[in-house]
Each structure stands twice: as structure tokens, then as C-alpha cells.
Design a protein around this motif. Structure first.
Motif, mmCIF file in Angstrom:
data_model
loop_
_atom_site.group_PDB
_atom_site.id
_atom_site.type_symbol
_atom_site.label_atom_id
_atom_site.label_comp_id
_atom_site.label_asym_id
_atom_site.label_seq_id
_atom_site.Cartn_x
_atom_site.Cartn_y
_atom_site.Cartn_z
ATOM 1 N N LEU A 16 37.650 30.651 -57.213
ATOM 2 C CA LEU A 16 37.758 32.075 -57.505
ATOM 3 C C LEU A 16 37.611 32.883 -56.219
ATOM 4 N N TRP A 17 36.644 32.536 -55.399
ATOM 5 C CA TRP A 17 36.417 33.203 -54.112
ATOM 6 C C TRP A 17 37.689 33.138 -53.271
ATOM 7 N N ASP A 18 38.280 31.950 -53.155
ATOM 8 C CA ASP A 18 39.488 31.774 -52.346
ATOM 9 C C ASP A 18 40.652 32.614 -52.869
ATOM 10 N N ILE A 19 40.810 32.681 -54.185
ATOM 11 C CA ILE A 19 41.879 33.483 -54.789
ATOM 12 C C ILE A 19 41.657 34.956 -54.460
ATOM 13 N N LEU A 20 40.435 35.421 -54.607
ATOM 14 C CA LEU A 20 40.137 36.830 -54.333
ATOM 15 C C LEU A 20 40.304 37.163 -52.859
ATOM 16 N N VAL A 21 39.870 36.277 -51.977
ATOM 17 C CA VAL A 21 40.033 36.509 -50.537
ATOM 18 C C VAL A 21 41.513 36.570 -50.179
ATOM 19 N N ALA A 22 42.311 35.675 -50.730
ATOM 20 C CA ALA A 22 43.760 35.697 -50.450
ATOM 21 C C ALA A 22 44.368 37.021 -50.905
ATOM 22 N N SER A 23 43.969 37.496 -52.059
ATOM 23 C CA SER A 23 44.464 38.772 -52.568
ATOM 24 C C SER A 23 43.997 39.925 -51.673
ATOM 25 N N ALA A 24 42.745 39.880 -51.242
ATOM 26 C CA ALA A 24 42.212 40.926 -50.361
ATOM 27 C C ALA A 24 42.959 40.957 -49.033
ATOM 28 N N THR A 29 45.380 44.315 -55.422
ATOM 29 C CA THR A 29 44.485 44.043 -56.536
ATOM 30 C C THR A 29 45.041 42.849 -57.298
ATOM 31 N N ILE A 30 44.247 42.330 -58.193
ATOM 32 C CA ILE A 30 44.695 41.206 -59.008
ATOM 33 C C ILE A 30 44.274 41.465 -60.452
ATOM 34 N N VAL A 95 36.934 46.260 -49.198
ATOM 35 C CA VAL A 95 37.317 44.860 -49.400
ATOM 36 C C VAL A 95 38.581 44.557 -48.598
ATOM 37 N N PHE A 96 39.561 45.451 -48.664
ATOM 38 C CA PHE A 96 40.823 45.231 -47.956
ATOM 39 C C PHE A 96 40.635 45.254 -46.437
ATOM 40 N N ASP A 97 39.727 46.075 -45.939
ATOM 41 C CA ASP A 97 39.523 46.215 -44.496
ATOM 42 C C ASP A 97 38.635 45.129 -43.893
ATOM 43 N N TYR A 98 37.851 44.464 -44.724
ATOM 44 C CA TYR A 98 36.917 43.454 -44.232
ATOM 45 C C TYR A 98 37.681 42.215 -43.741
ATOM 46 N N GLN A 99 37.203 41.602 -42.677
ATOM 47 C CA GLN A 99 37.810 40.387 -42.139
ATOM 48 C C GLN A 99 37.184 39.166 -42.822
ATOM 49 N N TRP A 100 37.737 38.801 -43.979
ATOM 50 C CA TRP A 100 37.202 37.682 -44.754
ATOM 51 C C TRP A 100 37.478 36.367 -44.042
ATOM 52 N N PRO A 101 36.496 35.462 -44.015
ATOM 53 C CA PRO A 101 36.728 34.150 -43.394
ATOM 54 C C PRO A 101 37.713 33.339 -44.229
ATOM 55 N N VAL A 102 38.354 32.392 -43.576
ATOM 56 C CA VAL A 102 39.336 31.543 -44.265
ATOM 57 C C VAL A 102 38.673 30.735 -45.378
#
Length: 104
Positions: A16-24, A29-30, A95-102
Motif C-alpha cells: 500500500l505504501w509503495d502504491i501511494l508513493v508512486a501516485s504521489a 490522487t488515487i 504529499v506531492f512536494d515531498y521527496q518520497w524514498p524509493v
């Protein structure tokens, strides 16, 4: 997510985390139903809600943008923080501006 915080994380949490990060990262939105399908939780709505709540709590505890804020209901209405919080488009922007780790 950090090693300490991930000790009790399940495979579903990570997926779930990976799906949300990819969307972000795509700045999109998803929809709840799409997320459920992608995570393999179409018939487990309660589990999906619980996982989203855990992600929200993790983000709050670690002072991260609330990743679940990009989840919207099936008519596109914002629904990702919690039922007790008002719509907060600024959180989605964070959320969109944050640099989420891979990977967590």
C-alpha cells in the motif's frame, strides 16, 4: 519507513505504501476502489481502512506529509486524512512536494 517503525509492518502495509508513493510521485490522487484493487484488497474494505489509518498515524508520528491524504472516494471527493478532519488540499500538496524514498 524506518527499520524501527517497520518491525510490525506487514507485506500489505509495504504494498500500500509503495502504491501511494508512486501516485504521489506522479502528483495524482488515487480512488479508494482503484487502491483496493491494486493492493488486492477489493473484498477486505475494513483491512484497507485499517492500513490507511496506520499509514496516516505513521506519517503523523514521524512528521511526514500524510501520505493517505491523496486517497479520494469513488466520486473523487477527498477522504484520505480521516473522517474527523476537514478537507485539507494543502496536505495533498505537501504529499506531492515531498521527496518520497524509493523504498521504505
Amino acid at each position: 519507513m524506518t527499520n524501527q517503525a517497520t518491525a510490525s509492518m506487514t507485506t500489505c502495509d509495504y504494498k500500500l505504501w509503495d502504491i501511494l508513493v508512486a501516485s504521489a510521485k506522479e502528483r495524482s490522487t488515487i480512488r479508494y476502489s482503484k487502491l483496493a484493487k491494486m493492493a488486492g484488497l477489493e473484498t477486505c474494505q475494513d483491512e484497507l481502512r485499517t492500513l490507511l489509518q496506520r499509514i496516516r498515524m505513521y506519517c503523523t508520528e514521524h512528521q511526514l506529509p500524510v501520505l493517505s491524504a491523496i486517497v479520494v472516494d469513488d466520486v473523487g471527493k477527498y477522504a484520505g486524512l480521516s473522517s474527523g478532519l476537514p478537507e485539507a488540499p494543502w496536505e495533498r500538496a505537501r504529499v506531492f512536494d515531498y521527496q518520497w524514498p524509493v523504498a521504505p
